[in-house]
Design a protein around this motif. Structure first.
Motif, mmCIF file in Angstrom:
data_model
loop_
_atom_site.group_PDB
_atom_site.id
_atom_site.type_symbol
_atom_site.label_atom_id
_atom_site.label_comp_id
_atom_site.label_asym_id
_atom_site.label_seq_id
_atom_site.Cartn_x
_atom_site.Cartn_y
_atom_site.Cartn_z
ATOM 1 N N MET B 1 0.752 -1.176 -0.017
ATOM 2 C CA MET B 1 -0.166 0.015 -0.076
ATOM 3 C C MET B 1 0.993 1.159 0.055
ATOM 4 N N ILE B 2 1.820 1.260 0.998
ATOM 5 C CA ILE B 2 2.546 2.586 1.226
ATOM 6 C C ILE B 2 3.549 2.528 -0.162
ATOM 7 N N HIS B 3 3.899 1.253 -0.546
ATOM 8 C CA HIS B 3 4.827 1.273 -1.652
ATOM 9 C C HIS B 3 4.219 1.769 -2.990
ATOM 10 N N ALA B 4 2.906 1.526 -3.176
ATOM 11 C CA ALA B 4 2.220 1.990 -4.390
ATOM 12 C C ALA B 4 2.125 3.493 -4.175
ATOM 13 N N GLN B 5 1.763 4.138 -3.183
ATOM 14 C CA GLN B 5 1.563 5.527 -2.874
ATOM 15 C C GLN B 5 3.004 6.105 -3.289
ATOM 16 N N MET B 6 3.981 5.366 -2.667
ATOM 17 C CA MET B 6 5.145 6.065 -2.956
ATOM 18 C C MET B 6 5.684 6.128 -4.315
ATOM 19 N N GLU B 7 5.288 5.095 -5.025
ATOM 20 C CA GLU B 7 5.658 4.942 -6.481
ATOM 21 C C GLU B 7 4.771 6.151 -7.062
ATOM 22 N N LYS B 8 3.579 6.513 -6.670
ATOM 23 C CA LYS B 8 2.892 7.581 -7.153
ATOM 24 C C LYS B 8 3.649 8.937 -6.993
ATOM 25 N N PHE B 10 6.776 9.596 -6.272
ATOM 26 C CA PHE B 10 8.170 9.991 -6.673
ATOM 27 C C PHE B 10 8.048 9.790 -8.513
ATOM 28 N N ASN B 11 6.699 9.553 -8.801
ATOM 29 C CA ASN B 11 6.611 9.695 -10.398
ATOM 30 C C ASN B 11 5.519 10.406 -10.617
ATOM 31 N N ALA B 12 5.285 11.502 -9.800
ATOM 32 C CA ALA B 12 3.962 12.352 -9.780
ATOM 33 C C ALA B 12 3.667 12.900 -11.234
ATOM 34 N N ARG B 13 2.548 12.638 -11.539
ATOM 35 C CA ARG B 13 2.061 13.182 -12.727
ATOM 36 C C ARG B 13 1.150 14.521 -12.716
ATOM 37 N N SER B 14 0.983 14.820 -11.363
ATOM 38 C CA SER B 14 0.066 16.117 -11.043
ATOM 39 C C SER B 14 0.683 16.370 -9.592
ATOM 40 N N ILE B 15 0.867 17.517 -9.442
ATOM 41 C CA ILE B 15 1.152 18.204 -8.157
ATOM 42 C C ILE B 15 0.217 19.497 -7.978
ATOM 43 N N GLU B 71 -8.773 17.105 -11.231
ATOM 44 C CA GLU B 71 -8.464 15.920 -11.091
ATOM 45 C C GLU B 71 -7.710 15.404 -9.613
ATOM 46 N N PRO B 72 -7.601 14.399 -9.333
ATOM 47 C CA PRO B 72 -6.865 13.835 -8.077
ATOM 48 C C PRO B 72 -5.462 13.970 -8.233
ATOM 49 N N MET B 73 -4.783 14.522 -7.203
ATOM 50 C CA MET B 73 -3.220 14.611 -7.099
ATOM 51 C C MET B 73 -2.530 13.502 -7.025
ATOM 52 N N ASP B 74 -1.328 13.373 -7.669
ATOM 53 C CA ASP B 74 -0.516 12.283 -7.245
ATOM 54 C C ASP B 74 0.271 12.828 -6.145
ATOM 55 N N LEU B 75 0.284 14.070 -5.799
ATOM 56 C CA LEU B 75 1.197 14.701 -4.740
ATOM 57 C C LEU B 75 0.558 16.029 -4.213
#
Lengths: 489, 489
Positions: B1-8, B10-15, B71-75
């Motif tokens: 879970m945390i892993h998937a969120q971190m992946e998001k 570190f590779n954020a397409r929206s901030i 839209e929802p944010m990656d970060l």
């Protein structure tokens, strides 16, 4: 006797260079050898080139040999191939020229039987005629005051530091590096294989030299350990002696043997030597220069308590660790002091602790910076001050404002309390970099010790404290000091 | 879970940047805050400024709050005053934005009751809604590959090093300094007070991150010592972990408490930690960068035997001492090797020992340099090579010739044997200085580790050897490793 001759060498009004060459046109002006170096440095005395053909050099009349010279020399520099050196020494004896620097290498240090024999030969000639020889295998002397030097672009700043070095490269590197830190030099001596004049002879001279206030030394081997010990112990009471001892490790000792043919090693002896003479120990040229800077530009600290003032966060943690690791402490501010500081430093973005993270004081309209410095000055447990600056966190337009405060407010309010500046800059921004270097130079030229790392600042101040607070200044410990019996080296 | 969120993250397409400000016109482009930093760095994703008035910034449409976003944010990056942070977190929860970096300071680290309470509040909100929070009181993440960064002029070089830092200043300083050494970065994380995401969470992610080959860490306090220990021990077998632990001294521990509100200290625990995990220990950011350089750019040494090749005299003695002091040895060359070297190196002006002082080989017409390097390569007791250059002793016109030989002959003939360059320059000559810096940059860009002091080179290689040769790679010692019982921190 030696003293009078050294006085002559260091203040030479006439120098002959035996083996003077014309500059190598293909390699530019910096390849004129020793003669070119003396000439380019602007030697103030009379300079005599000597070479086999008597060809004039750089417009200066040359001579074929020492016999032809119109006057006796204060110093003869010998730069001919090793096999010709004995002949030149005999010529020196014949002409009454007793002060000689043999630049030439290829003697004892090679370890080759033929070269060892050659060293033996010149030693005999020197002893038979009472010659005073610096070298062989060395750079000789550099005296900025009289513009005497045998190497290219030597340090030009005149000052009270003298440096004795068994390595010619170190003589140059130390004085170059220290010169950039605003340290000026009285005498620099590279004495190489120490045929007749050893470190202790120069040390005796410097002990009484009014122009020398601090002595730095790079030693490999020592001929007379007892004499060195006694001299250093005596001189160090009034003039700090800082020593970098090369070859203390096994590999280092092997390298020393190849370098100047000396025997090094005996770590334990040197450990006792430093402990009992109170001489300051350095582990690298840079460390020696940093320590010299603190000893030269600050006063005596009354203890090892530090106050660190400046940039926050991880830098402050690192500063605290760096101080603690070298035996310095960061006392907590007294309740009264904290209360006073809180009255004019806002809590947001500042830390009213030690380290004090309140850079805002430099930009405050009132006299709060001065008041803070007064508190530092008055606190009996805060003995030395490090101002920590992170140049990336300041706009370059503010640098000169901060520098002005350091040179006036800090200096005036901290008075004789040792105070140094430490800065850091990591951003890849050419403007900040250049401005930071100019800022540093400005402070160094104003006599403020400046360091580029906390490690360097903390180590230098710890050595400053060690020098001023170590036991050799306490007479009741004389007995312990006298119990040492060093062997010869 | 945390892993998937971190992946998001570190590779954020929206901030979204909550509290995005317009650049301060008076202070130049570098004072645009977090939004300006992301914009100027050239962030590759979609950037959304959020501020109370919904004023567009740098031509980018802004929003008044998270609810208005399309839209929802990656970060989501939160940069509003501390008292407003709980409200923003609730808005995050409401909008399903779970990945949050809280830049704002003024929480636990102040030690003030009100701020401690505020941290407790946001912790409750985060836990109640399963938010993944980096910070508060930190710089967040920097990912050069995607041009994500929250600070000005961050490192741009992409590479396999990741850095976890409890200090935002250190995150910048380390990556800036290391970047100049030719080190490229995958992920840089400043995690500050570690509300929900701690060093160990990031470490778990990096363990499996194919883009991370080396992990550097700056730690102050650790929440879960056992977890850190197990992770570091496991990861270190395949990816070197280099740790700078701040606050190990008493003064440092006090400073840590003020900085991130963590408990540091327990030197003995950390001593055992390093010993038993095999993690590489650093004492300063610079030391950590120098060690990373060696680990990144060289291979595994088969032992601690050094060969030092280059400039002579006192420098060689210093090099030998520096190596010995950190546990490296300088084995004497074998008789055969000496004989071979003597066959093509003239004795005058050279030393056929270890250190080998025969710089002439770089200017020799034949293939003697290659032959010498082959001898180094073949010698089983010579495990690492330092090439020592004194730039003042070379004409600047020769620098490129030497650099070419280093990049071709040295690299080709030394193969996988660790090889670094160490240079020195002290003359106050602007031309040599600039040329030497260009020379250094050229080598660093070609992947050659370059150091400016022997101390730094020797220390880095000693840590390289320690990493590759230390006992944690020997399975029969597993038992000793398992006997440790670290406490929580």
């Amino acid at each position: 006797m030696i003293h009078a001759q050294m006085e002559k060498m260091f203040n030479a009004r006439s120098i002959a260079v035996v083996g003077a060459k014309r500059p190598d046109e293909n390699r530019g002006k910096t390849f004129g050898g020793i003669f070119g170096a003396l000439h380019d440095y602007g030697y103030k005395g009379r300079l005599y080139p000597i070479n086999p053909h008597g060809e004039s050099i750089m417009g200066i009349k040359a001579y074929k040999n020492l016999l032809e010279l119109p006057e006796p020399m204060d110093l003869v520099i010998v730069s001919v191939p090793a096999p010709f050196v004995p002949g030149v020494l005999r010529e020196c004896a014949q002409t009454g020229n007793k002060n000689i620097h043999i630049f030439t290498a290829g003697f004892k240090e090679t370890g080759e039987p033929e070269s060892m024999k050659l060293q033996k030969d010149i030693e005999e000639i020197a002893n038979a005629h009472g010659l005073h020889v610096i070298g062989p295998n060395c750079m000789g002397i550099c005296v900025p005051e009289h513009r005497i030097a045998t190497w290219m672009e030597p340090v030009t700043r005149v000052g009270p530091v003298s440096f004795l070095s068994q390595s010619g490269g170190h003589a140059q590197d130390f004085s170059n590096y220290a010169g950039k830190l605003g340290i000026g030099f009285s005498k620099i001596v590279s004495f190489g294989n120490a045929l007749t004049l050893d470190s202790t002879d120069f040390l005796e001279y410097l002990a009484d030299d009014p122009k020398t206030k601090i002595i730095a030394m790079y030693l490999e081997g020592v001929k007379n350990g007892r004499k060195l010990f006694d001299l250093v112990k005596r001189i160090n009471r009034t003039k700090p002696v800082i020593i970098l001892k090369g070859g203390l490790t096994e590999s280092g000792a092997k390298a020393v043997l190849s370098h100047t043919g000396s025997l090094a090693g005996e770590e334990q002896y040197w450990h006792a030597f430093f402990k009992q003479t109170g001489a300051v120990r350095a582990h690298s040229l840079e460390e020696m220069a940093h320590t010299t800077l603190a000893l030269l530009k600050t006063g005596k600290p009354e203890g090892r308590g530090m106050v660190v003032f400046g940039a926050g966060g991880g830098v402050v943690v690192g500063a605290s660790d760096a101080c603690s690791r070298v035996g310095l402490t960061l006392p907590t501010f007294s309740e009264t002091m904290q209360t006073t500081l809180r009255s004019f430093i806002p809590p947001a973005g500042n830390m009213i602790k030690n380290p004090l993270d309140a850079f805002i004081l430099f930009f405050d309209e009132g006299d709060h910076l001065a008041k803070t410095l007064d508190l530092f000055y008055q606190a009996p447990d805060l003995n030395m001050v490090i101002l920590s600056l992170h140049m990336d966190w300041l706009d370059p337009s503010m640098f000169s404002h901060v520098a002005r405060h350091i040179k006036t407010t800090c200096v005036e309010h901290l008075k004789d309390k040792p105070f140094v500046v430490c800065w850091r800059q990591t951003r890849d921004d050419r403007e900040i970099q250049n401005q930071a270097l100019a800022f540093e130079q400005d402070l160094l030229n104003s006599g403020i010790p400046v360091y580029r790392s906390f490690e360097a600042a903390a180590l230098s101040l710890s050595k400053l404290a060690e020098y001023h607070l170590s036991f050799h200044f306490q007479s009741d410990l004389e007995e312990r000091v006298n119990s040492v019996t060093p062997t010869n080296h």
